[in-house]
Design an enzyme around this catalytic site. Structure first.
Site, PDB file in Angstrom:
ATOM      1  N   GLN A  19      12.056   1.591   7.630  1.00  0.00           N
ATOM      2  CA  GLN A  19      13.433   2.098   7.731  1.00  0.00           C
ATOM      3  C   GLN A  19      13.584   3.624   7.759  1.00  0.00           C
ATOM      4  OE1 GLN A  19      13.835  -1.003   4.498  1.00  0.00           O
ATOM      5  NE2 GLN A  19      15.980  -0.752   5.053  1.00  0.00           N
ATOM      6  N   TRP A  69       8.198   5.675  -3.306  1.00  0.00           N
ATOM      7  CA  TRP A  69       7.480   6.567  -4.239  1.00  0.00           C
ATOM      8  C   TRP A  69       6.395   7.359  -3.523  1.00  0.00           C
ATOM      9  CZ3 TRP A  69       2.594   5.056  -7.190  1.00  0.00           C
ATOM     10  CH2 TRP A  69       1.868   4.084  -6.501  1.00  0.00           C
ATOM     11  N   GLU A  93       1.918  -4.716  -5.959  1.00  0.00           N
ATOM     12  CA  GLU A  93       3.152  -5.455  -5.656  1.00  0.00           C
ATOM     13  C   GLU A  93       2.973  -6.967  -5.603  1.00  0.00           C
ATOM     14  OE1 GLU A  93       4.211  -3.296  -2.095  1.00  0.00           O
ATOM     15  OE2 GLU A  93       5.663  -2.108  -3.233  1.00  0.00           O
TER      16      GLU A  93
HETATM   17  O1  IFM Z   1       5.431   2.308  -1.382  1.00  0.00           O
HETATM   18  C1  IFM Z   1       4.533   1.506  -0.685  1.00  0.00           C
HETATM   19  C2  IFM Z   1       4.019   0.448  -1.630  1.00  0.00           C
HETATM   20  O2  IFM Z   1       3.330   1.028  -2.704  1.00  0.00           O
HETATM   21  C3  IFM Z   1       3.137  -0.507  -0.888  1.00  0.00           C
HETATM   22  N1  IFM Z   1       3.865  -1.138   0.169  1.00  0.00           N
HETATM   23  C4  IFM Z   1       4.355  -0.175   1.149  1.00  0.00           C
HETATM   24  C5  IFM Z   1       5.221   0.888   0.509  1.00  0.00           C
HETATM   25  C6  IFM Z   1       5.587   1.959   1.544  1.00  0.00           C
HETATM   26  O3  IFM Z   1       4.437   2.644   1.937  1.00  0.00           O
END
Ligand code: IFM
Length: 627
Positions: free
Chosen positions: A326, A331, A473
Site C-alpha cells: 500500500q 515498523w 508474525e
Molecule cells: O513489517 C514487515 C513484517 O515484519 C513482515 N511482513 C512484511 C512487513 C512489511 O515489510
C-alpha cells in the site's frame, strides 16, 4: 563480468547488467531495474511495454481506495510509451533479437537498454535511456535512439498509455485531456479523496503527427519518420507528474514544467550531480568482494529512491516499486530504513519522525477505538496515520475462507519501535529542539499506550503484556513476547529519563498540552520497576514468548514445508503449519539482541543465535540481514 545471479552481472561494483530477456521475469526485473526519486517510482520496463509487462509509475501522496479494502498509492498513465513499426510490423522483444543488454547504473540512477533486432530484413539498433530526475522530481526523462542499417521509413507511435497496471483496480473517477502543441496532458481525479493528479508528456525530435488519436484510442500520436542509413535518430520524451496534494494548481504546475524542459542533457547532468552528492554522503565501499559491493549499493539505491524527501511522508515497505504493502510505512521505516539516514543525512531521518508526529492524532484515535490510551500507531500507516491494515487479508486456500489476522490490533511493538527510533535520533544528533517540539510528546503518548496495555498479575507482583504478536508474525495471540516486553521497558525508561532531563519550561508545556498527571507518572515508574522481562534459561536461551519452548521443534525449519497441502497455504494464525511449532517467520529474539546489544553478553547472543537461526524460516526479507 562478475555474476550476481544466473542472469545478473556487474562489471564495476556499480552497474547491474543483464543480457537475458524473459517475459516471466517482468515482475522481478521491473522492481530490480526501477528508477525513482522519492516523489515517484517508475518500474523497470521498456518504452513499448504495456500493462501486461507491469508498467507502472507509483506516485507518493496519492492514496486511494479502489475496491473498498486496499487503500494504496495510485499508478498513473504512462507518458513515456513509444514504439515503432516497420512495414506494419511492430518492434517487440519477443521478435528477432540479435543482441540485448540492459543496465541499471546505481551511481547515477540511469537505466538503459541496448537492442539489435531485425525486422523484415532491416537491422535496427535501439538505445533507450531513462531516469527519474533528481533535479526536478516531477519528471521522468527518456532518450530513445534508433539506427537502421539502410534508409527506411518507419511509423513511430508515442503518447500517454492509459491502460496501466494497478493491482486493486482503477483509482480515477474522472479524467480530462489538455493539449499543448502536439503533446497531451491528462488531469485525473482520484476516487476516494478527489485528489487531482496531472500527467503530461513532452516529446522532442518529432515533427507533426500524421494521426492525432482520441482519448478512446489511448492518447497516442503516430508519426512517419525516415531514418537515414546508419544515422542515429533520437527522440526525447518527458513524463511530468504533479499532484494537488503538493501544489494548489497541478495543471498549471505541469504546464510550467513542460515549458521549462528544453534540454535533455542539461537535465541529465543536473540529475547526475544530485546523485554524486547522495553517494558522497551514503556510499559504503567494500574492498575486494564485488558481489557484496553491488549488493550493498543496490540496497542503498532502492532505499534512497523509495524515500520521499519533498515533504514528511512514509517510506512504503516496498518503496515506490509497486502498490503492494500500500505504499505505506510499517515498523520497517524506523528500524530498517531510518538508521542509514541517521548517520548520513540526519535531516531525512528527522523528517521521517516528523511524519510520525503528523500521524499522532491517528495513533491516538486507534488506541481509543481499541479501548486504550495514548498513541497506538497504525501497523500500516499512510498519510494520516489511520490504520490501513484490513482485518482480513489472507485466505485459507483450502477452504477459500478469509482469515481474520490481527496484525492491526496485536502487533503493538510498532509504537515502542517508534520511541526507540526517536531516542536513537536524539542520541546521535543531540537535536533537543526536535525532542522538545515533537519527540517527547510522541514518547509520552506511546508510553501512555503501553501503560494502558499492560496487565498486572497480583500473585506474581509484576506486569505482563498479553495477547500480542511479535516480529515473528506466524505466532499471533502470544503472551510476553520478549521483543515486545523489552521494547516496552526501553520506552518507559526513555520517558522517565525525559521527565528528569527535559528543560523544565518545555516539560511543563508538554505536560500541560497532553494533560499528563502526577499519578500517571508514578504509575510509569511502577511499571518500569515491575515489568516482566523474560530472562535467559539455564542454557542461556531467551524464550520468544510464554510457552514457546513447549511447541514442537522442527530443525531445520524449512522441513516444515513438507507438511503443506497446498503450496500457497498461510503458515500462521490461526491454524497454519507453523503455529504449533517453534518455526519462526523472521528474526524475533535475535531482533531484540540486535537492537539492544547492551542487554546481554556475547555468549548469550551466540547461544540464542545458534538456537533460533535453524528454527527461522526467513520468510521476511527483514530477517537475514538481522541474523
Ligand atoms: O513489517 C514487515 C513484517 O515484519 C513482515 N511482513 C512484511 C512487513 C512489511 O515489510
Amino acid at each position: 563480468m562478475i555474476a550476481l545471479s544466473k542472469t545478473l552481472f556487474t562489471t564495476n561494483g556499480w552497474d547491474l547488467v543483464t543480457q537475458t530477456y524473459s517475459q516471466k521475469q517482468a515482475i522481478t526485473d521491473g522492481s530490480n531495474f526501477m528508477i525513482g526519486n522519492g516523489y515517484l517510482g517508475y518500474r523497470g520496463t521498456f518504452a513499448e511495454d504495456k500493462k501486461d509487462a507491469y508498467v507502472g509509475c507509483v506516485v507518493t501522496d496519492s492514496w486511494d481506495n479502489a475496491d473498498d479494502k486496499w487503500e494504496e498509492l495510485a499508478t498513473v498513465p504512462n507518458a513515456l510509451y513509444l514504439n515503432f513499426k516497420y512495414l506494419d510490423k511492430a518492434f517487440s522483444m519477443t521478435g528477432d533479437i540479435i543482441d540485448y543488454k540492459r543496465t541499471l547504473q546505481l551511481k547515477t540512477g540511469i537505466t538503459s537498454r541496448h537492442v539489435l533486432t531485425k525486422i523484415k530484413g532491416v537491422s535496427f539498433t535501439i538505445e533507450e535511456e531513462k531516469f527519474a530526475s533528481y533535479a526536478n522530481r516531477n519528471v521522468v526523462a527518456m532518450a530513445y535512439t534508433l539506427t537502421a542499417n539502410k534508409e527506411v521509413t518507419i511509423t513511430v507511435a508515442t503518447g500517454i498509455d492509459r491502460d496501466i497496471w494497478s493491482i486493486n483496480g482503477n483509482h480515477f473517477n474522472r479524467s480530462e485531456t489538455v493539449v499543448v502543441n502536439k503533446d497531451k496532458g491528462i488531469v485525473l481525479t482520484t476516487k476516494t479523496y478527489g485528489d487531482k493528479l496531472v500527467v503530461f508528456e513532452k516529446t522532442q525530435g518529432l515533427d507533426e503527427p500524421n494521426k492525432n488519436t482520441s482519448e478512446d484510442e489511448g492518447y497516442l500520436n503516430t508519426y512517419d519518420v525516415t531514418l537515414e542509413a546508419d544515422t542515429p535518430f533520437t527522440i526525447h520524451k518527458y513524463m511530468i507528474v504533479t499532484n494537488s496534494n503538493d501544489v494548489s494548481n497541478p495543471l498549471q504546475e505541469a504546464q510550467s514544467i513542460y515549458h521549462q524542459l528544453t534540454d535533455y542533457n542539461k537535465l541529465k547532468d543536473a540529475h547526475i550531480k544530485a546523485w554524486e552528492a547522495i553517494w558522497y554522503d551514503m556510499d559504503v565501499a567494500i574492498k575486494g568482494n564485488q558481489v557484496d559491493q553491488v549488493a550493498v549499493r543496490f540496497n542503498l539505491y532502492h532505499a534512497i529512491i523509495a524515500t520521499p524527501v519533498h515533504k514528511p511522508l512514509p517510506i512504503g515497505a516496498r518503496g515506490l516499486s509497486c502498490q503492494a504493502y500500500q505504499g505505506a510505512a510499517f515498523w520497517d521505516q524506523e528500524i530498517f530504513n531510518l538508521p542509514m539516514f541517521l548517520y548520513t543525512q540526519p535531516t531525512i531521518a528527522k523528517q521521517l519522525l516528523i511524519y510520525r508526529y503528523h500521524t499522532l492524532t491517528g495513533a491516538k484515535k486507534k488506541a481509543k477505538q481499541l479501548g486504550f490510551e495514548g498513541a497506538y500507531y497504525a501497523w500500516i500507516s499512510g498519510k494520516t496515520g489511520k490504520e490501513l491494515c484490513p482485518d482480513f487479508f489472507f485466505k485459507d486456500v483450502i477452504t477459500n475462507r478469509d482469515i481474520r489476522n490481527h496484525f492491526n490490533d496485536w502487533q503493538i511493538h510498532i509504537s515502542p519501535d517508534i520511541a526507540y527510533a526517536i531516542n536513537k535520533y536524539v542520541t546521535v544528533t543531540n537535536d533537543t529542539q526536535f525532542l522538545e517540539n515533537y519527540g517527547a510528546e510522541m514518547i509520552f503518548e506511546i508510553t501512555r499506550f503501553l501503560v494502558s496495555r499492560v496487565v498486572f498479575k497480583p500473585r506474581r507482583n509484576h506486569y505482563e503484556l498479553l495477547r500480542v504478536q511479535g516480529p515473528d508474525e506466524y505466532h499471533e495471540n502470544v503472551d510476553n513476547n520478549a521483543f515486545t516486553n523489552y521494547q516496552t521497558k526501553h520506552t518507559l525508561e526513555i520517558a522517565l529519563t525525559l521527565l528528569e532531563t527535559l528543560r523544565e519550561k518545555q516539560l511543563n508545556r508538554i505536560k500541560q498540552k497532553i494533560k499528563l498527571s502526577k499519578d500517571e507518572m508514578t504509575l510509569w515508574q511502577d511499571i518500569d520497576d515491575k515489568l516482566y522481562l523474560p530472562q535467559p534459561n539455564l542454557e542461556g536461551i531467551i524464550e520468544q514468548f510464554d510457552g514457546y519452548f513447549n511447541l514442537e521443534s522442527i530443525v531445520p525449519a524449512k522441513d516444515i514445508t513438507k507438511r503443506l497441502i497446498h503450496p500457497q497455504e498461510y503458515y500462521g494464525w490461526p491454524n497454519g503449519i507453523a503455529v504449533f511449532t517453534q518455526c519462526l517467520k523472521q528474526a524475533d529474539v535475535i531482533q531484540l539482541l540486535h537492537m539492544h546489544p547492551e542487554l546481554f553478553n556475547e555468549t548469550i547472543v551466540q547461544t540464542n543465535f545458534d538456537y533460533y537461526e535453524p528454527r527461522t524460516l526467513h520468510f521476511s526479507s527483514l530477517s537475514p540481514s538481522v541474523y
